[in-house]
Enzyme design. Structure first.
Site, mmCIF file in Angstrom:
data_model
loop_
_atom_site.group_PDB
_atom_site.id
_atom_site.type_symbol
_atom_site.label_atom_id
_atom_site.label_comp_id
_atom_site.label_asym_id
_atom_site.label_seq_id
_atom_site.Cartn_x
_atom_site.Cartn_y
_atom_site.Cartn_z
ATOM 1 N N TYR A 145 -19.909 41.553 -42.128
ATOM 2 C CA TYR A 145 -20.090 41.217 -43.619
ATOM 3 C C TYR A 145 -21.405 41.080 -44.152
ATOM 4 C CZ TYR A 145 -14.940 40.723 -43.951
ATOM 5 O OH TYR A 145 -13.516 40.827 -44.224
ATOM 6 N N LYS A 195 -14.268 40.594 -28.664
ATOM 7 C CA LYS A 195 -14.269 41.908 -27.980
ATOM 8 C C LYS A 195 -15.248 42.003 -26.826
ATOM 9 C CE LYS A 195 -12.387 45.611 -27.640
ATOM 10 N NZ LYS A 195 -10.740 45.890 -27.290
ATOM 11 N N ASP A 227 -7.628 42.664 -29.376
ATOM 12 C CA ASP A 227 -6.455 43.544 -29.280
ATOM 13 C C ASP A 227 -5.401 42.775 -28.715
ATOM 14 O OD1 ASP A 227 -7.946 43.579 -26.950
ATOM 15 O OD2 ASP A 227 -7.515 45.405 -26.820
ATOM 16 N N ASP A 251 -10.502 37.814 -40.531
ATOM 17 C CA ASP A 251 -10.022 38.377 -41.621
ATOM 18 C C ASP A 251 -8.537 39.121 -41.463
ATOM 19 O OD1 ASP A 251 -9.825 39.287 -44.446
ATOM 20 O OD2 ASP A 251 -10.674 41.326 -43.728
ATOM 21 N N ASP A 255 -4.575 37.853 -41.726
ATOM 22 C CA ASP A 255 -3.255 38.495 -42.642
ATOM 23 C C ASP A 255 -2.185 38.747 -41.791
ATOM 24 O OD1 ASP A 255 -5.005 38.808 -45.038
ATOM 25 O OD2 ASP A 255 -4.097 40.801 -45.433
HETATM 26 C C1 IPM Z 1 -10.447 37.631 -47.782
HETATM 27 C C2 IPM Z 1 -10.616 38.802 -48.273
HETATM 28 C C3 IPM Z 1 -12.088 39.098 -48.600
HETATM 29 C C4 IPM Z 1 -12.690 39.029 -47.210
HETATM 30 C C5 IPM Z 1 -12.414 40.428 -49.168
HETATM 31 C C6 IPM Z 1 -11.591 40.418 -50.723
HETATM 32 C C7 IPM Z 1 -13.737 40.597 -49.431
HETATM 33 O O1 IPM Z 1 -9.869 39.929 -47.653
HETATM 34 O O2 IPM Z 1 -11.010 36.602 -48.000
HETATM 35 O O3 IPM Z 1 -9.708 37.455 -46.757
HETATM 36 O O4 IPM Z 1 -12.592 40.347 -46.427
HETATM 37 O O5 IPM Z 1 -13.509 38.289 -46.781
HETATM 38 MN MN MN Z 2 -8.529 39.048 -46.206
#
Ligand code: IPM
Ligand code: MN
Ligand code: NAD
Length: 360
Positions: A145, A195, A227, A251, A255
Site C-alpha cells: 500500500y 508467503k 493461501d 485486507d 473480508d
Molecule cells: C479497507 C479497505 C481499504 C484498504 C481500501 C478502501 C483502500 O478495503 O480498509 O479494508 O484496502 O485498506
Molecule cells: Mn478492505
C-alpha cells in the site's frame, strides 16, 4: 457532561452507507455517553468523496486539524463509482492512507466472532462455524500500500510496478502488538501469516515474527502460508485465535473472515498507533449497491463504537454494554437484510433502535 473534561470524537461519515451507519453508531454512542457520563463531544469532519465534492481534496487540512485535537476518530467509509476515474492521489480512498500514515496507525484490529444467535447466518455448516472467535491484526502503514508505484511506456508496451517494502522494525512492532493482545485472550495463540515460500519480505516477516514469539512468554506463535490460511478460514476457522499479517493479506483475509461470520456488515475495526487518536471504522466500504436505501447493517459501525470506547477511551464497561446490547438484539431475532435470509428484515435505523432498546 460528567465529571471529566469533554472528550472530542472526530466523526467522519464519508460516503455511501458510511453516512447511514455512522449516524446510527453516533446515536448509540450518545446513549452510552449519557449512561456512563463519558463527556463525549462529537465534531463532524469531511472526508472521501464528500470532501472532494465540497473542497476538491479527499482530506482537507481542516479535517486533519480536527483529528489532531480529538481523542479518537470515528470514520464511515470512503469511495464510490462517482470518483473512480480520478487519479490515485485525488481518489477518496487516499484519505484513508493519509490518516493511517499521519497518525502512525500501524496495527489494525479486525475481530471476527460467530455469536450463538448468528450461527445460522454463517454460510458454513454449523459444526464448522461454531466457536469461531478470532482477531486479525493487519499491518496498516507499510507493504504494497505504501511502496513505490510506477507506470512506463504506452499502448501494448505499457508496464506497471508496485513494490512491497517492509523493514524489520515495522514487522516487529505489529507482531509485538499481536502478541500483547494474544496474552489478554484465553488461548494465547498467534498465527503469523505470510508467503515465505515466495516473497523476500515474507521471509523477513517470518524471521522477525519467530524472534518476537520467543521473546513473549506465555504466547505460542506459529506460521502459516497465506493461501493455506485462506483455506483454513473456511474449513476450520475455530483453530485461529490472533492472526497477524501484512497489509494486503490482512485486507483480503479480513473480508473472508467477515464472510465466515455471516456478513461484512458485522465486522468492526480499530486502527492503533503509539498514541491517540486511534481511528475506528467498520471493515466494510460504501456499498454502492445498497447505498441510499436505508437497509445497510449498522452493527459493524455500532460495534466499532464499542472498540472506540475500549481502545480509544479505555472504557471497558461502556464498550461491553454496547456489545451486550447488540448480542441481545440478535438473540431476540432482530436481523437486517444481509442476515435475514428469507425472513423479515429491519432497516438500518430500526436495527439501531433495537440495540438502543436493549442498552442497560
Ligand atoms: C479497507 C479497505 C481499504 C484498504 C481500501 C478502501 C483502500 O478495503 O480498509 O479494508 O484496502 O485498506
Ligand atoms: Mn478492505
Ligand atoms: P463494500 O464493502 O462496500 O461492499 C461489499 C459487499 O458487501 C456489497 O455487496 C455490500 O452491499 C455488502 N455490504 C457491505 N457493508 C454492508 C453492510 N453494512 N450491510 C449490508 N451489506 C453490506 O466493498 P466494495 O463494493 O468492493 O467497495 C465499494 C467502495 O467502498 C469502493 O469505492 C471501495 O474503495 C470503498 N471501500 C472503502 C472502505 C473504507 O473506507 N474503509 C473499505 C472498503 C471499500
Amino acid at each position: 457532561m460528567g465529571a471529566g473534561r469533554a472528550r472530542r470524537i472526530a466523526v467522519m461519515p464519508g460516503d455511501g452507507i458510511g453516512r447511514e451507519v455512522i449516524a446510527e453508531a453516533v446515536r448509540v454512542l450518545s446513549a452510552v455517553d449519557r449512561r456512563y457520563e463519558l463527556g463525549l463531544e462529537f465534531e463532524e469532519g469531511l472526508v472521501g468523496g464528500a470532501a472532494i465534492d465540497a473542497t476538491g481534496h479527499p482530506i482537507p487540512e481542516q479535517t486533519l486539524a480536527l483529528c489532531r485535537r480529538s481523542e479518537a476518530i470515528l470514520l464511515g467509509a470512503c469511495g464510490g463509482p462517482k470518483w473512480d476515474a480520478l487519479p490515485r492521489e485525488r481518489r477518496p480512498e487516499q484519505a484513508l492512507f493519509t490518516l493511517r500514515k499521519t497518525f502512525g496507525l500501524y496495527a489494525n484490529l479486525r475481530p471476527a466472532t460467530v455469536s450463538s444467535p448468528l450461527l445460522t447466518a454463517s454460510p458454513l455448516r454449523r459444526e464448522v462455524a461454531e466457536g469461531t472467535d478470532l482477531l486479525i491484526v493487519r499491518e496498516l502503514t507499510g507493504g504494497l500500500y505504501f511502496g513505490a508505484q510506477s507506470r512506463t511506456g504506452r499502448g501494448q508496451e505499457t508496464a506497471a510496478v508496485d513494490t512491497l517494502p517492509y523493514s524489520a522494525a515495522e514487522i516487529r512492532r505489529v507482531v509485538r502488538k499481536a502478541c500483547e493482545i494474544a496474552r489478554g485472550r484465553p488461548r494465547h495463540k498467534v498465527t503469523s501469516v505470510d508467503k515465505a515460500n515466495v516473497l523476500e519480505t515474507s521471509r523477513l516477516w517470518r524471521e522477525v515474527a519467530t524472534e518476537v514469539g520467543r521473546e513473549t512468554p506465555g504466547v505460542t506463535l506459529d506460521h502459516m502460508l497465506v493461501d493455506n490460511c485462506a483455506l483454513q478460514l473456511v474449513t476450520n476457522p475455530r483453530q485461529f485465535d490472533v492472526i497477524v499479517t501484512d497489509n494486503m493479506f490482512g485486507d483480503i483475509l479480513s473480508d473472508e473472515a467477515a464472510g465466515v461470520i455471516g456478513s461484512l456488515g458485522l465486522m468492526p475495526s480499530a486502527s492503533l498507533g503509539e498514541q491517540p487518536p486511534g481511528l475506528f471504522e467498520p471493515v466494510h466500504g460504501t456499498a454502492p449497491d445498497i447505498a441510499g436505501k436505508g437497509i445497510a447493517n449498522p452493527l459493524a459501525a455500532i460495534l466499532t463504537g464499542a472498540l472506540l470506547l475500549r481502545y480509544g477511551l479505555d472504557h471497558e464497561p461502556a464498550a461491553a454494554a454496547i456489545e451486550a446490547a447488540v448480542h441481545r438484539a440478535l438473540q431476540d431475532g432482530c436481523r437486517t437484510a444481509d442476515l435475514a435470509g428469507k425472513g423479515p428484515a429491519l432497516g438500518t435505523a430500526a436495527m439501531a433502535d433495537a440495540v438502543l432498546a436493549r442498552l442497560h
